[in-house]
Design a protein around this motif. Structure first.
Motif: not given
Length: 124
Positions: A106-107, A110-111, A113-114, A119
């Motif tokens: 998940e981390f 998220a990175c 996507v950031g 994703p």
């Protein structure tokens, strides 16, 4: 005479240091003769600790955390020290949760996507 009887067997450690026959401490080979000549004359150099045990005997282990915190004797037997270390290890080890991999994924997602990446497809 005033020389104290030897208490420790002379031995050479793996790193080349030699054991003092009086106090059991290790010294470089070029210093051991000078140390032993003085150490053998000094009965007061090895006073007994608060618990009545020798403080510089090879059977004692220095417990720095006990010294720092003032909890217990700074010089304890090797068995006591080992038991204390085991208790410390058991108290600091948390039961492992099996969700670390999911949290990691998940981390990472998220990175990505950031950073503006796509994703990854959901694996659920």
């Amino acid at each position: 005479g005033s020389m104290e009887q030897p208490r420790f067997d002379p031995e050479v450690a793996e790193d080349g240091r030699m054991r003092c026959v009086h106090c059991g401490r290790l010294f470089n080979s070029d210093r051991i003769d000078q140390h032993q000549s003085i150490c053998g004359k000094l009965k007061t150099a090895r006073p007994k600790g608060a618990d009545g045990q020798q403080t510089q005997a090879a059977t004692k282990v220095y417990d720095a955390s006990a010294q720092r915190t003032g909890q217990g004797s700074a010089f304890v037997s090797a068995r006591q020290f080992e038991r204390k270390q085991q208790e410390k290890l058991q108290s600091t080890q948390k039961p492992k949760s099996g969700s670390w991999k999911r949290q990691h994924e998940e981390f990472v997602a998220a990175c990505r996507v950031g950073r503006g990446g796509e994703p990854p497809p959901s694996t659920k």
